[in-house]
Design a protein around this motif. Structure first.
Motif, short mmCIF file in Angstrom:
data_model
loop_
_atom_site.label_atom_id
_atom_site.label_comp_id
_atom_site.label_asym_id
_atom_site.label_seq_id
_atom_site.Cartn_x
_atom_site.Cartn_y
_atom_site.Cartn_z
N GLN A 1 0.84 -1.20 0.00
CA GLN A 1 0.00 0.00 0.00
C GLN A 1 0.87 1.25 0.00
O GLN A 1 0.62 2.21 -0.74
CB GLN A 1 -0.93 0.00 1.22
N ASP A 2 1.94 1.26 0.80
CA ASP A 2 2.86 2.39 0.84
C ASP A 2 3.57 2.56 -0.51
O ASP A 2 3.72 3.68 -1.00
CB ASP A 2 3.92 2.21 1.94
N LEU A 3 4.00 1.45 -1.08
CA LEU A 3 4.68 1.50 -2.36
C LEU A 3 3.77 2.14 -3.43
O LEU A 3 4.20 3.02 -4.18
CB LEU A 3 5.09 0.09 -2.79
N VAL A 4 2.51 1.72 -3.48
CA VAL A 4 1.57 2.27 -4.46
C VAL A 4 1.30 3.74 -4.19
O VAL A 4 1.30 4.56 -5.12
CB VAL A 4 0.26 1.44 -4.48
N GLU A 5 1.07 4.11 -2.94
CA GLU A 5 0.76 5.51 -2.63
C GLU A 5 1.93 6.43 -2.91
O GLU A 5 1.76 7.53 -3.43
CB GLU A 5 0.30 5.64 -1.17
N LEU A 6 3.15 6.01 -2.56
CA LEU A 6 4.32 6.84 -2.85
C LEU A 6 4.57 6.94 -4.35
O LEU A 6 4.98 8.00 -4.86
CB LEU A 6 5.56 6.29 -2.13
N THR A 7 4.30 5.87 -5.08
CA THR A 7 4.43 5.92 -6.55
C THR A 7 3.40 6.87 -7.13
O THR A 7 3.70 7.64 -8.05
CB THR A 7 4.28 4.51 -7.16
N ARG A 8 2.19 6.87 -6.59
CA ARG A 8 1.15 7.80 -7.04
C ARG A 8 1.61 9.25 -6.84
O ARG A 8 1.46 10.09 -7.72
CB ARG A 8 -0.15 7.56 -6.28
N LEU A 9 2.19 9.54 -5.67
CA LEU A 9 2.70 10.89 -5.40
C LEU A 9 3.80 11.27 -6.38
O LEU A 9 3.86 12.41 -6.86
CB LEU A 9 3.22 10.99 -3.97
N TYR A 10 4.67 10.31 -6.69
CA TYR A 10 5.75 10.57 -7.64
C TYR A 10 5.17 10.95 -9.01
O TYR A 10 5.59 11.93 -9.62
CB TYR A 10 6.67 9.35 -7.79
N ILE A 11 4.20 10.19 -9.49
CA ILE A 11 3.61 10.45 -10.80
C ILE A 11 2.94 11.81 -10.83
O ILE A 11 3.03 12.55 -11.81
CB ILE A 11 2.63 9.32 -11.18
N GLU A 12 2.29 12.19 -9.73
CA GLU A 12 1.63 13.49 -9.67
C GLU A 12 2.64 14.64 -9.70
O GLU A 12 2.35 15.72 -10.21
CB GLU A 12 0.76 13.58 -8.41
N LYS A 13 3.86 14.41 -9.18
CA LYS A 13 4.89 15.46 -9.19
C LYS A 13 5.44 15.70 -10.58
O LYS A 13 5.92 16.79 -10.89
CB LYS A 13 6.05 15.07 -8.26
N LYS A 14 5.44 14.69 -11.41
CA LYS A 14 5.98 14.78 -12.78
C LYS A 14 7.42 15.29 -12.81
O LYS A 14 7.79 16.12 -13.61
CB LYS A 14 5.08 15.65 -13.66
N ASP A 15 8.21 14.77 -11.90
CA ASP A 15 9.62 15.16 -11.84
C ASP A 15 10.45 13.90 -12.03
O ASP A 15 10.72 13.17 -11.08
CB ASP A 15 9.92 15.80 -10.49
N PRO A 16 10.83 13.58 -13.28
CA PRO A 16 11.37 12.27 -13.58
C PRO A 16 12.65 11.86 -12.88
O PRO A 16 12.82 10.70 -12.60
CB PRO A 16 11.58 12.29 -15.09
N VAL A 17 13.55 12.77 -12.58
CA VAL A 17 14.82 12.34 -11.99
C VAL A 17 14.81 12.49 -10.48
O VAL A 17 14.85 11.51 -9.75
CB VAL A 17 16.01 13.10 -12.62
#
Length: 200
Positions: free
Chosen positions: A134-150
């Motif tokens: 659940q943490d892995l998915v939620e943190l990945t969701r936050l990453y995608i929303e940031k749109k900061d690839p590196v």
């Protein structure tokens, strides 16, 4: 090191749970649903990776983020344990295995969206690490929303407690050292794939 059957089953269950948590459905494409397929074959250092990247970024193709090896390995295929082994696939596979490979390929091509694709890839990259899915998915969701690839990806990896030196990211080569947090076996070989700008 090759994972045990029990470890592979745990991995497959984790991948299924990540797909569910990412909002994926149970759709499994049939072979005819894939349409035309382009396969790039080339010898080592022939430029096939560059050609792949150019075609993938053109927008005219659906493409996997990396090599197909993790899809096969996650399904118990293509493991090599000695110089006498081969990673060749049998032409006769159980229907269940073929279905699982098609599902994994569909998700890897973006069939369930970027969240499922990248959260599952993290499970491939860190198959035996102790992290709540659940943490892995939620943190990945936050990453995608940031749109900061590196820097966003490095932040995600570090927040999950994974080792960022396994990734070939611009500006982060100074951290290359002997990694502390090494998986017991690799589904995806390092350097690990990370999302590109066009994929966010």
């Amino acid at each position: 090191m090759i994972p045990t059957q029990e470890e592979l089953l745990i991995l497959q269950n984790s991948l299924a749970e990540v797909s569910r948590l990412s909002g994926g459905d149970d759709f499994v494409p049939r072979p005819e649903d894939f349409g035309d397929v382009v396969v790039i074959l080339g010898s080592s250092r022939s430029g096939s990776s560059l050609l792949f990247q150019m075609l993938a970024q053109s927008g005219a193709f659906w493409s996997a983020a990396g090599e197909e090896t993790p899809i096969f390995r996650a399904n118990g295929l293509g493991w090599v344990d000695s110089t006498k082994d081969s990673d060749a696939l049998s032409s006769i596979l159980p229907e269940e295995t073929k279905t699982s490979i098609r599902r994994d390929l569909y998700i890897e091509l973006g069939g369930h969206g970027h969240l499922a694709r990248w959260a599952r890839r993290l499970v491939w990259q860190w198959p035996d690490q102790d992290v709540r899915l659940q943490d892995l998915v939620e943190l990945t969701r936050l990453y995608i929303e940031k749109k900061d690839p590196v820097s966003g990806w490095v932040d995600l990896i570090q927040r999950l407690g994974f080792e960022d030196s396994f990734y070939d990211l611009p500006g982060f080569h100074s951290r290359r050292h002997s990694p502390v947090n090494v998986p017991n076996y690799f589904i995806e070989e390092p350097p690990f794939v990370s999302p590109g700008i066009h994929e966010c």
